[in-house]
Every structure is written in structure tokens, then in C-alpha cells.
Design a protein around this motif. Structure first.
Motif, PDB file in Angstrom:
ATOM      1  N   THR A 144     -36.015 -81.022 -39.113  1.00 25.23           N
ATOM      2  CA  THR A 144     -36.873 -81.855 -39.942  1.00 25.23           C
ATOM      3  C   THR A 144     -37.638 -80.952 -40.901  1.00 25.23           C
ATOM      4  O   THR A 144     -37.671 -79.729 -40.767  1.00 25.23           O
ATOM      5  N   ARG A 145     -38.291 -81.583 -41.852  1.00 19.38           N
ATOM      6  CA  ARG A 145     -39.069 -80.837 -42.831  1.00 19.38           C
ATOM      7  C   ARG A 145     -40.185 -80.015 -42.157  1.00 19.38           C
ATOM      8  O   ARG A 145     -40.398 -78.844 -42.473  1.00 19.38           O
ATOM      9  N   ARG A 146     -40.898 -80.613 -41.222  1.00 17.45           N
ATOM     10  CA  ARG A 146     -41.970 -79.900 -40.542  1.00 17.45           C
ATOM     11  C   ARG A 146     -41.411 -78.764 -39.683  1.00 17.45           C
ATOM     12  O   ARG A 146     -42.004 -77.693 -39.596  1.00 17.45           O
ATOM     13  N   GLU A 147     -40.257 -78.985 -39.039  1.00 15.12           N
ATOM     14  CA  GLU A 147     -39.649 -77.938 -38.219  1.00 15.12           C
ATOM     15  C   GLU A 147     -39.234 -76.742 -39.069  1.00 15.12           C
ATOM     16  O   GLU A 147     -39.393 -75.588 -38.650  1.00 15.12           O
ATOM     17  N   ARG A 148     -38.711 -76.989 -40.267  1.00 14.20           N
ATOM     18  CA  ARG A 148     -38.353 -75.885 -41.159  1.00 14.20           C
ATOM     19  C   ARG A 148     -39.584 -75.103 -41.585  1.00 14.20           C
ATOM     20  O   ARG A 148     -39.558 -73.877 -41.719  1.00 14.20           O
ATOM     21  N   GLU A 149     -40.690 -75.835 -41.801  1.00 10.16           N
ATOM     22  CA  GLU A 149     -41.935 -75.175 -42.181  1.00 10.16           C
ATOM     23  C   GLU A 149     -42.431 -74.257 -41.063  1.00 10.16           C
ATOM     24  O   GLU A 149     -42.821 -73.107 -41.301  1.00 10.16           O
ATOM     25  N   ILE A 150     -42.395 -74.777 -39.837  1.00  2.79           N
ATOM     26  CA  ILE A 150     -42.835 -73.973 -38.697  1.00  2.79           C
ATOM     27  C   ILE A 150     -41.901 -72.791 -38.485  1.00  2.79           C
ATOM     28  O   ILE A 150     -42.351 -71.677 -38.166  1.00  2.79           O
ATOM     29  N   LEU A 151     -40.605 -72.996 -38.682  1.00  3.65           N
ATOM     30  CA  LEU A 151     -39.649 -71.900 -38.551  1.00  3.65           C
ATOM     31  C   LEU A 151     -39.962 -70.784 -39.551  1.00  3.65           C
ATOM     32  O   LEU A 151     -39.869 -69.594 -39.227  1.00  3.65           O
ATOM     33  N   ARG A 152     -40.354 -71.152 -40.748  1.00  7.07           N
ATOM     34  CA  ARG A 152     -40.715 -70.152 -41.755  1.00  7.07           C
ATOM     35  C   ARG A 152     -41.920 -69.331 -41.288  1.00  7.07           C
ATOM     36  O   ARG A 152     -41.950 -68.111 -41.427  1.00  7.07           O
ATOM     37  N   PHE A 153     -42.925 -70.027 -40.715  1.00 10.16           N
ATOM     38  CA  PHE A 153     -44.106 -69.322 -40.227  1.00 10.16           C
ATOM     39  C   PHE A 153     -43.761 -68.408 -39.056  1.00 10.16           C
ATOM     40  O   PHE A 153     -44.299 -67.304 -38.936  1.00 10.16           O
ATOM     41  N   VAL A 154     -42.872 -68.872 -38.175  1.00 14.84           N
ATOM     42  CA  VAL A 154     -42.429 -68.045 -37.048  1.00 14.84           C
ATOM     43  C   VAL A 154     -41.751 -66.778 -37.573  1.00 14.84           C
ATOM     44  O   VAL A 154     -41.993 -65.673 -37.086  1.00 14.84           O
ATOM     45  N   ALA A 155     -40.907 -66.952 -38.588  1.00 15.01           N
ATOM     46  CA  ALA A 155     -40.219 -65.800 -39.161  1.00 15.01           C
ATOM     47  C   ALA A 155     -41.192 -64.837 -39.838  1.00 15.01           C
ATOM     48  O   ALA A 155     -40.901 -63.642 -39.964  1.00 15.01           O
ATOM     49  N   ASP A 156     -42.340 -65.339 -40.235  1.00 14.80           N
ATOM     50  CA  ASP A 156     -43.375 -64.492 -40.827  1.00 14.80           C
ATOM     51  C   ASP A 156     -44.234 -63.814 -39.769  1.00 14.80           C
ATOM     52  O   ASP A 156     -45.171 -63.069 -40.093  1.00 14.80           O
ATOM     53  N   MET A 158     -46.136 -65.323 -37.345  1.00  9.44           N
ATOM     54  CA  MET A 158     -47.374 -66.015 -36.971  1.00  9.44           C
ATOM     55  C   MET A 158     -47.332 -66.498 -35.529  1.00  9.44           C
ATOM     56  O   MET A 158     -46.280 -66.912 -35.031  1.00  9.44           O
ATOM     57  N   THR A 159     -48.477 -66.473 -34.854  1.00 10.05           N
ATOM     58  CA  THR A 159     -48.599 -67.036 -33.518  1.00 10.05           C
ATOM     59  C   THR A 159     -48.723 -68.547 -33.613  1.00 10.05           C
ATOM     60  O   THR A 159     -48.974 -69.115 -34.695  1.00 10.05           O
ATOM     61  N   ASN A 160     -48.578 -69.226 -32.472  1.00  9.26           N
ATOM     62  CA  ASN A 160     -48.729 -70.683 -32.461  1.00  9.26           C
ATOM     63  C   ASN A 160     -50.120 -71.102 -32.927  1.00  9.26           C
ATOM     64  O   ASN A 160     -50.277 -72.086 -33.657  1.00  9.26           O
ATOM     65  N   ALA A 161     -51.132 -70.355 -32.501  1.00 10.32           N
ATOM     66  CA  ALA A 161     -52.497 -70.691 -32.883  1.00 10.32           C
ATOM     67  C   ALA A 161     -52.681 -70.587 -34.395  1.00 10.32           C
ATOM     68  O   ALA A 161     -53.305 -71.446 -35.022  1.00 10.32           O
ATOM     69  N   ARG A 162     -52.122 -69.533 -34.986  1.00  9.46           N
ATOM     70  CA  ARG A 162     -52.246 -69.337 -36.432  1.00  9.46           C
ATOM     71  C   ARG A 162     -51.490 -70.437 -37.188  1.00  9.46           C
ATOM     72  O   ARG A 162     -51.980 -70.964 -38.196  1.00  9.46           O
ATOM     73  N   ILE A 163     -50.299 -70.784 -36.706  1.00  4.44           N
ATOM     74  CA  ILE A 163     -49.527 -71.843 -37.345  1.00  4.44           C
ATOM     75  C   ILE A 163     -50.307 -73.159 -37.294  1.00  4.44           C
ATOM     76  O   ILE A 163     -50.350 -73.910 -38.272  1.00  4.44           O
ATOM     77  N   GLY A 164     -50.910 -73.434 -36.140  1.00  3.13           N
ATOM     78  CA  GLY A 164     -51.703 -74.647 -36.001  1.00  3.13           C
ATOM     79  C   GLY A 164     -52.833 -74.709 -37.006  1.00  3.13           C
ATOM     80  O   GLY A 164     -53.095 -75.755 -37.606  1.00  3.13           O
ATOM     81  N   ARG A 165     -53.498 -73.568 -37.224  1.00  4.75           N
ATOM     82  CA  ARG A 165     -54.591 -73.530 -38.203  1.00  4.75           C
ATOM     83  C   ARG A 165     -54.065 -73.733 -39.616  1.00  4.75           C
ATOM     84  O   ARG A 165     -54.688 -74.416 -40.427  1.00  4.75           O
ATOM     85  N   GLU A 166     -52.922 -73.162 -39.924  1.00  5.25           N
ATOM     86  CA  GLU A 166     -52.351 -73.297 -41.259  1.00  5.25           C
ATOM     87  C   GLU A 166     -51.975 -74.746 -41.565  1.00  5.25           C
ATOM     88  O   GLU A 166     -52.127 -75.216 -42.695  1.00  5.25           O
ATOM     89  N   VAL A 174     -47.591 -77.597 -32.243  1.00  7.29           N
ATOM     90  CA  VAL A 174     -46.705 -76.522 -32.676  1.00  7.29           C
ATOM     91  C   VAL A 174     -45.682 -76.212 -31.589  1.00  7.29           C
ATOM     92  O   VAL A 174     -44.482 -76.052 -31.867  1.00  7.29           O
ATOM     93  N   LYS A 175     -46.134 -76.144 -30.334  1.00  7.16           N
ATOM     94  CA  LYS A 175     -45.221 -75.870 -29.223  1.00  7.16           C
ATOM     95  C   LYS A 175     -44.163 -76.963 -29.090  1.00  7.16           C
ATOM     96  O   LYS A 175     -42.994 -76.675 -28.794  1.00  7.16           O
ATOM     97  N   PHE A 176     -44.556 -78.197 -29.316  1.00 11.28           N
ATOM     98  CA  PHE A 176     -43.618 -79.323 -29.255  1.00 11.28           C
ATOM     99  C   PHE A 176     -42.522 -79.148 -30.307  1.00 11.28           C
ATOM    100  O   PHE A 176     -41.328 -79.295 -30.020  1.00 11.28           O
ATOM    101  N   HIS A 177     -42.930 -78.809 -31.528  1.00 11.25           N
ATOM    102  CA  HIS A 177     -41.949 -78.617 -32.593  1.00 11.25           C
ATOM    103  C   HIS A 177     -41.057 -77.406 -32.309  1.00 11.25           C
ATOM    104  O   HIS A 177     -39.845 -77.437 -32.566  1.00 11.25           O
ATOM    105  N   SER A 188     -33.218 -69.255 -27.776  1.00 11.28           N
ATOM    106  CA  SER A 188     -34.095 -69.345 -26.609  1.00 11.28           C
ATOM    107  C   SER A 188     -35.482 -68.756 -26.828  1.00 11.28           C
ATOM    108  O   SER A 188     -36.342 -68.871 -25.954  1.00 11.28           O
ATOM    109  N   ASN A 189     -35.714 -68.094 -27.980  1.00 13.58           N
ATOM    110  CA  ASN A 189     -37.023 -67.493 -28.190  1.00 13.58           C
ATOM    111  C   ASN A 189     -37.314 -67.344 -29.682  1.00 13.58           C
ATOM    112  O   ASN A 189     -36.465 -67.630 -30.538  1.00 13.58           O
TER     113      ASN A 189
END
Length: 213
Positions: A144-156, A158-166, A174-177, A188-189
Motif C-alpha cells: 500500500t501507499r503507507r507501507e511503501r512510505e514506511i519501507l522508505r523510512f526503514v531503508a533510511d 529510522m527506528t519505529n519510534a522515529r517513523i511514528g513521529r514522522e 508502525v509495527k502493524f504496517h 523476516s527483518n
């Protein structure tokens, strides 16, 4: 002058929006469409600069109207006007194609200003068009669009907490996505997800970074 199409199934809402736009220079209402039925043909014909979708009683109908607007007028700014502004509902609207969500509790004159700001690109989606429109290669299930956004942040990195703030969402959201992302990509990770993002051109850069667990 920016053209606006209002999608709603309430004449009261339509007149309220018109009132909000009365003193908003640079915006004109091109058409009003009944949100209770498909709007695809009308939106494709009008090709407005902005499509404002009012939240309806049936959430699925609201999301369908957003998807139609995004699909038939890809260059338009798509906005949702909603009473509910919780994380999950906003995430669903963004995933469907909305560029922004405006609260119905906003002061009436401010609604017009915000619509104008989005139309002028003074307020833009947090998801760049490059990532919003990308289609995953191979046999992986589409994100989904939101999942791609979170994937981009993960690749950068960012921690889950930081992604949540962004994204203005909870860390649990964030963990659900992320769990859905791992399942869809068959990883797996975070490191594997980051590598997938770079390999498939979802992010720019030289390669995967070290990411926090």
C-alpha cells in the motif's frame, strides 16, 4: 484559478464548503458530485485541480471515491474532509490515494485556506510521487501507499519510534504496517526489507544502510 470538484451526498455539506471557499481567492467550484455512486466518469471528464471528498456514512464508499478520484485525475490533489482523524482511518485514506485529510472541526474559514494551500502545493503529501506511483517488480504482493512510505523510512535507518513521529502515528501502528510489509515481501527483518527496497528501486542511494532493530 484552480478548479475544485466536491464529492458529497449531503447538500448541507456542499453549501458549507461553498461558504468556506467564498473568500478564498484562486479556487472555483467546477462541479458537485454525489458520493453515493461512482464518480469516475465525471472526474475523468472534468479533470479538476482538486477533488474534495466528504466522509460518508459508509467508510468503504468514501475510500472508493478517493480511489476513483486518484485513478481518473492523477494530477489532481485529492483531499478527504472527515470527522474521524484517528491514525488507522487517516492511513486508510492515504493508502487509497488522498493527499491530505482535513478535520470537519476546523474553523470554517480555515478550511478554505487549507484547501487552497494544498491546491497550490504549499501543503503536499508526505509520500513523494516517485514512491507513491511505483509498482513492485516480481511476484511480491503490492504494498500500500503507507507501507511503501514506511519501507522508505526503514531503508533510511529510522527506528519505529522515529517513523511514528514522522508520520504522526503510534509506534504500534508502525509495527502493524511492518509486519504486513515483511509478509508481502517475503522477508523476516528490517535489513532484508531495506535491501529489497534498494534492489527494486524504491529508494535512492548506494545501498542498504545499517538499520536499528
Amino acid at each position: 484559478m484552480k478548479s475544485l470538484v466536491i464529492v458529497a451526498n449531503s447538500s448541507f455539506v456542499i453549501e458549507t464548503i461553498r461558504l468556506a471557499l467564498r473568500n478564498c481567492a484562486g479556487l472555483s467550484v467546477l462541479a458537485t458530485l454525489d458520493g453515493g455512486a461512482s464518480i469516475g466518469h465525471a472526474v475523468a471528464e472534468h479533470q479538476p485541480d482538486v477533488v474534495l471528498v466528504d466522509e460518508m456514512q459508509d467508510p468503504s464508499a468514501t475510500l472508493d471515491r478517493i480511489r476513483e478520484a486518484r485513478r481518473k485525475a492523477p494530477a489532481a490533489s485529492v483531499l478527504l474532509l472527515s470527522l474521524r482523524m484517528n491514525d488507522e482511518w487517516v492511513a486508510q485514506a492515504i493508502d487509497a490515494g488522498a493527499d491530505a485529510c482535513l478535520s470537519k472541526s476546523t474553523h470554517l474559514p480555515t478550511v478554505g485556506v487549507l484547501i487552497g494551500a494544498v491546491a497550490d502545493r504549499s501543503i503536499i503529501s508526505a509520500m513523494p510521487a516517485l514512491l507513491r506511483d511505483v509498482t513492485l517488480s516480481g511476484e511480491a504482493e503490492e504494498l500500500t501507499r503507507r507501507e511503501r512510505e514506511i519501507l522508505r523510512f526503514v531503508a533510511d535507518g529510522m527506528t519505529n519510534a522515529r517513523i511514528g513521529r514522522e508520520l504522526w502515528v503510534t509506534e504500534q501502528t508502525v509495527k502493524f504496517h511492518l509486519s504486513n510489509i515483511y509478509r508481502k515481501l517475503g522477508v523476516s527483518n528490517r535489513t532484508e526489507a531495506s535491501r529489497f527496497a534498494y534492489t527494486n528501486g524504491l529508494v535512492r542511494g548506494s545501498g542498504p544502510r545499517l538499520v536499528a532493530a
